[in-house]
Motif scaffolding. Structure first.
Motif, PDB file in Angstrom:
ATOM      1  N   ALA A   3      35.059  58.615  32.728  1.00 17.40           N
ATOM      2  CA  ALA A   3      35.635  57.407  32.375  1.00 17.40           C
ATOM      3  C   ALA A   3      35.298  56.550  33.648  1.00 17.40           C
ATOM      4  O   ALA A   3      35.682  57.115  34.745  1.00 17.40           O
ATOM      5  N   LEU A   4      35.610  55.209  33.546  1.00 16.36           N
ATOM      6  CA  LEU A   4      35.738  54.321  34.643  1.00 16.36           C
ATOM      7  C   LEU A   4      36.783  53.395  34.218  1.00 16.36           C
ATOM      8  O   LEU A   4      37.156  52.960  33.311  1.00 16.36           O
ATOM      9  N   LEU A   5      37.768  53.226  35.436  1.00 20.50           N
ATOM     10  CA  LEU A   5      38.856  52.399  35.600  1.00 20.50           C
ATOM     11  C   LEU A   5      38.765  51.309  36.366  1.00 20.50           C
ATOM     12  O   LEU A   5      38.232  51.569  37.597  1.00 20.50           O
ATOM     13  N   VAL A   6      38.780  50.155  35.938  1.00 20.67           N
ATOM     14  CA  VAL A   6      38.610  48.872  36.472  1.00 20.67           C
ATOM     15  C   VAL A   6      39.971  48.468  36.752  1.00 20.67           C
ATOM     16  O   VAL A   6      40.601  48.003  35.957  1.00 20.67           O
ATOM     17  N   VAL A   7      40.458  48.229  38.074  1.00 24.21           N
ATOM     18  CA  VAL A   7      41.657  47.762  38.439  1.00 24.21           C
ATOM     19  C   VAL A   7      41.391  46.389  39.241  1.00 24.21           C
ATOM     20  O   VAL A   7      40.648  46.190  39.928  1.00 24.21           O
ATOM     21  N   ASN A   8      42.328  45.354  38.450  1.00 21.77           N
ATOM     22  CA  ASN A   8      42.426  44.124  39.130  1.00 21.77           C
ATOM     23  C   ASN A   8      43.585  44.180  39.897  1.00 21.77           C
ATOM     24  O   ASN A   8      44.815  44.376  39.741  1.00 21.77           O
ATOM     25  N   VAL A  35      37.310  51.786  40.356  1.00 25.45           N
ATOM     26  CA  VAL A  35      36.672  50.406  40.860  1.00 25.45           C
ATOM     27  C   VAL A  35      37.798  49.477  41.097  1.00 25.45           C
ATOM     28  O   VAL A  35      38.173  49.017  39.888  1.00 25.45           O
ATOM     29  N   THR A  36      37.958  48.924  42.199  1.00 23.44           N
ATOM     30  CA  THR A  36      39.075  47.690  42.250  1.00 23.44           C
ATOM     31  C   THR A  36      38.034  46.532  42.189  1.00 23.44           C
ATOM     32  O   THR A  36      37.084  46.163  43.199  1.00 23.44           O
ATOM     33  N   THR A  37      38.249  45.394  41.599  1.00 27.01           N
ATOM     34  CA  THR A  37      37.567  44.209  41.588  1.00 27.01           C
ATOM     35  C   THR A  37      37.867  43.493  42.849  1.00 27.01           C
ATOM     36  O   THR A  37      38.952  43.535  43.376  1.00 27.01           O
ATOM     37  N   GLU A  38      36.771  42.790  43.388  1.00 28.43           N
ATOM     38  CA  GLU A  38      36.579  42.009  44.475  1.00 28.43           C
ATOM     39  C   GLU A  38      36.424  40.554  44.285  1.00 28.43           C
ATOM     40  O   GLU A  38      36.759  39.655  45.540  1.00 28.43           O
ATOM     41  N   TYR A  39      36.060  40.057  43.123  1.00 29.66           N
ATOM     42  CA  TYR A  39      35.558  38.882  43.014  1.00 29.66           C
ATOM     43  C   TYR A  39      35.623  38.433  41.626  1.00 29.66           C
ATOM     44  O   TYR A  39      35.349  39.355  40.922  1.00 29.66           O
ATOM     45  N   ARG A  40      35.964  36.953  41.352  1.00 30.41           N
ATOM     46  CA  ARG A  40      35.802  36.554  39.856  1.00 30.41           C
ATOM     47  C   ARG A  40      34.475  37.262  39.242  1.00 30.41           C
ATOM     48  O   ARG A  40      33.368  36.638  39.831  1.00 30.41           O
ATOM     49  N   GLY A  41      34.568  37.790  38.112  1.00 26.43           N
ATOM     50  CA  GLY A  41      33.240  38.008  37.489  1.00 26.43           C
ATOM     51  C   GLY A  41      32.945  39.405  37.746  1.00 26.43           C
ATOM     52  O   GLY A  41      31.931  40.243  37.031  1.00 26.43           O
ATOM     53  N   HIS A  42      33.654  40.167  38.692  1.00 22.55           N
ATOM     54  CA  HIS A  42      33.212  41.819  39.005  1.00 22.55           C
ATOM     55  C   HIS A  42      33.513  42.552  37.789  1.00 22.55           C
ATOM     56  O   HIS A  42      32.845  43.391  37.735  1.00 22.55           O
ATOM     57  N   ALA A  43      34.764  42.130  37.167  1.00 25.22           N
ATOM     58  CA  ALA A  43      35.061  43.276  35.910  1.00 25.22           C
ATOM     59  C   ALA A  43      33.844  43.233  35.007  1.00 25.22           C
ATOM     60  O   ALA A  43      33.683  44.067  34.344  1.00 25.22           O
ATOM     61  N   ARG A  44      33.293  42.040  34.935  1.00 24.05           N
ATOM     62  CA  ARG A  44      32.221  41.770  33.800  1.00 24.05           C
ATOM     63  C   ARG A  44      31.014  42.565  34.293  1.00 24.05           C
ATOM     64  O   ARG A  44      30.359  43.323  33.754  1.00 24.05           O
ATOM     65  N   ASP A  45      30.772  42.536  35.551  1.00 24.61           N
ATOM     66  CA  ASP A  45      29.556  43.252  36.384  1.00 24.61           C
ATOM     67  C   ASP A  45      29.799  44.767  36.023  1.00 24.61           C
ATOM     68  O   ASP A  45      28.882  45.556  35.585  1.00 24.61           O
ATOM     69  N   LEU A  46      30.929  45.252  36.313  1.00 23.42           N
ATOM     70  CA  LEU A  46      31.313  46.529  36.197  1.00 23.42           C
ATOM     71  C   LEU A  46      31.226  47.171  34.630  1.00 23.42           C
ATOM     72  O   LEU A  46      30.684  48.173  34.263  1.00 23.42           O
ATOM     73  N   GLY A  47      31.723  46.132  33.767  1.00 24.35           N
ATOM     74  CA  GLY A  47      31.563  46.419  32.243  1.00 24.35           C
ATOM     75  C   GLY A  47      29.999  46.459  31.655  1.00 24.35           C
ATOM     76  O   GLY A  47      29.841  47.456  31.072  1.00 24.35           O
ATOM     77  N   VAL A  60      38.487  51.846  31.168  1.00 24.01           N
ATOM     78  CA  VAL A  60      39.814  51.393  31.123  1.00 24.01           C
ATOM     79  C   VAL A  60      39.959  50.224  31.913  1.00 24.01           C
ATOM     80  O   VAL A  60      39.644  50.071  33.151  1.00 24.01           O
ATOM     81  N   ALA A  61      40.525  49.107  31.403  1.00 21.33           N
ATOM     82  CA  ALA A  61      40.712  47.784  32.132  1.00 21.33           C
ATOM     83  C   ALA A  61      42.154  47.748  32.363  1.00 21.33           C
ATOM     84  O   ALA A  61      43.253  48.100  31.323  1.00 21.33           O
ATOM     85  N   LEU A  62      42.610  47.696  33.831  1.00 14.29           N
ATOM     86  CA  LEU A  62      44.126  47.690  34.206  1.00 14.29           C
ATOM     87  C   LEU A  62      44.089  46.393  34.888  1.00 14.29           C
ATOM     88  O   LEU A  62      43.665  46.087  35.789  1.00 14.29           O
ATOM     89  N   GLY A  63      44.822  45.333  34.197  1.00 14.63           N
ATOM     90  CA  GLY A  63      44.733  44.043  34.521  1.00 14.63           C
ATOM     91  C   GLY A  63      45.449  43.249  33.625  1.00 14.63           C
ATOM     92  O   GLY A  63      45.755  43.699  32.174  1.00 14.63           O
ATOM     93  N   GLY A  64      45.288  41.874  33.577  1.00 15.69           N
ATOM     94  CA  GLY A  64      45.783  41.085  32.159  1.00 15.69           C
ATOM     95  C   GLY A  64      44.749  40.683  31.485  1.00 15.69           C
ATOM     96  O   GLY A  64      43.561  41.309  31.600  1.00 15.69           O
ATOM     97  N   ASP A  65      44.812  39.835  30.677  1.00 17.32           N
ATOM     98  CA  ASP A  65      43.791  39.349  29.582  1.00 17.32           C
ATOM     99  C   ASP A  65      42.434  38.887  29.962  1.00 17.32           C
ATOM    100  O   ASP A  65      41.345  39.115  29.675  1.00 17.32           O
TER     101      ASP A  65
END
Length: 322
Positions: A3-8, A35-47, A60-65
């Protein structure tokens, strides 16, 4: 399971200590990459990377909407594919967390993690529909890239409110319900089109609906939350159907007071209604045109001004853990 956990890290309701606890709990049940996001759009790149990989089974997305929206758009970069794409899980970490709560998850990150682990052990998942918005062909917005949304979109007034809130947050203001209510009042006072609507809604095989002041598009219900109170703009909206639309053709002081009261007292059985309100249920394709550029929002993210947007309701677009 890998699994990949994307953390904001900027998620407003989770501390670094809480995130460490959640990561430890998830890592005890699966092979977890964090992976902790570092810039706007990073979570999209990771997805997108996860969606194009051969071995990641869960994101798994850990953050808001906003974080969830980015991850979803990354996963669906090449379109829906229930058999191939990883499943999505959400741990709410934002101020409102509409998507997670609409799925029935607890609004507390620790409790939601426990519910997520239970769902994984019991192999509980659900295929949900999503909304897709794109620039309309043969208009000045035709080159605007398409974008998925999970729970709502809006053209006009509500998007203007969100834009104002984002400006205040950039100035250091906290995202509170009081902040939203203040921006609602300011948007109403400054709204140039509240008496003469500029929006036309077009559907295949139907007469156009003209002179609309605002349009709210819902992919699920409730539309949003004020604290613990759900707000239902389109009570019939569901992850299992197409898109619902609530439109208003008048925003006088009296009309706004009436419909605002109806929203605040709305229920799963009844939303805003009256001669200036139109509710449409389970739409697959429709277009909103505006005579003047209007603000557009999706999942609470202000996307700038648009004059024409085509919406599509896509059923069974993504598997989510519930």
């Amino acid at each position: 399971m890998r699994a990949l956990l994307v953390v904001n890290p900027a998620a407003t309701t989770t501390s670094a200590r809480t995130r460490d606890v959640l990561i430890h709990a998830l890592a005890s049940e699966m092979k977890l990459e964090v992976v902790t996001t570092e810039y706007r759009g990073h979570a999209r790149d990771l997805g997108r990377q996860a969606g194009e990989s051969d071995d990641i089974e869960l994101v798994v997305a850990l953050g808001g909407d906003g974080t969830v929206n980015e991850v979803v758009n990354g996963l669906l970069h090449n379109g829906p594919d229930l058999d191939r794409l990883p499943r999505l899980a959400v741990v709410p970490g934002g101020s409102t967390n509409v998507f997670a709560r609409a799925l029935g998850l607890p609004n507390d990150a620790v409790e939601a993690t426990g519910a997520l682990l239970d769902a994984l052990r019991e192999d509980r998942e659900r295929a949900i529909g999503l909304g897709l918005a794109a620039g309309t062909p043969d208009t000045e917005d035709e080159a605007v890239p398409s974008r998925w949304f999970t729970f709502c979109a809006g053209l006009g007034f509500d998007a203007g409110v969100i834009g104002r809130v984002e400006q205040q947050r950039e100035r250091g203001k906290r995202s509170t319900h009081a902040l939203y209510l203040r921006q609602v009042a300011r948007q109403f006072l400054d709204e140039p089109h509240r008496r003469h609507g500029t929006i036309t809604l077009e559907r295949p095989g139907q007469d156009p609906v003209t002179d609309l002041v605002m349009s709210i598009i819902c992919n699920t219900s409730p539309w949003t939350f004020l604290g613990n109170r759900p707000v239902y703009a389109s009570p019939k909206a569901s992850f299992d159907t197409g898109l619902d639309v609530l439109t208003l053709n008048r925003m006088s002081t009296g009309a706004v007071a009436r419909y605002a009261t109806q929203l605040l007292t709305s229920s799963p059985e009844r939303g805003p209604h009256g001669k200036h309100a139109l509710s449409l249920h389970d739409l697959t394709d429709f277009t909103l045109h505006s005579k003047a550029p209007l603000p557009l929002q999706m999942d609470g993210d202000h996307l700038g001004l648009r004059t024409s947007v085509t919406f599509t309701g896509v059923r069974r677009a993504l598997r989510v853990i519930v």
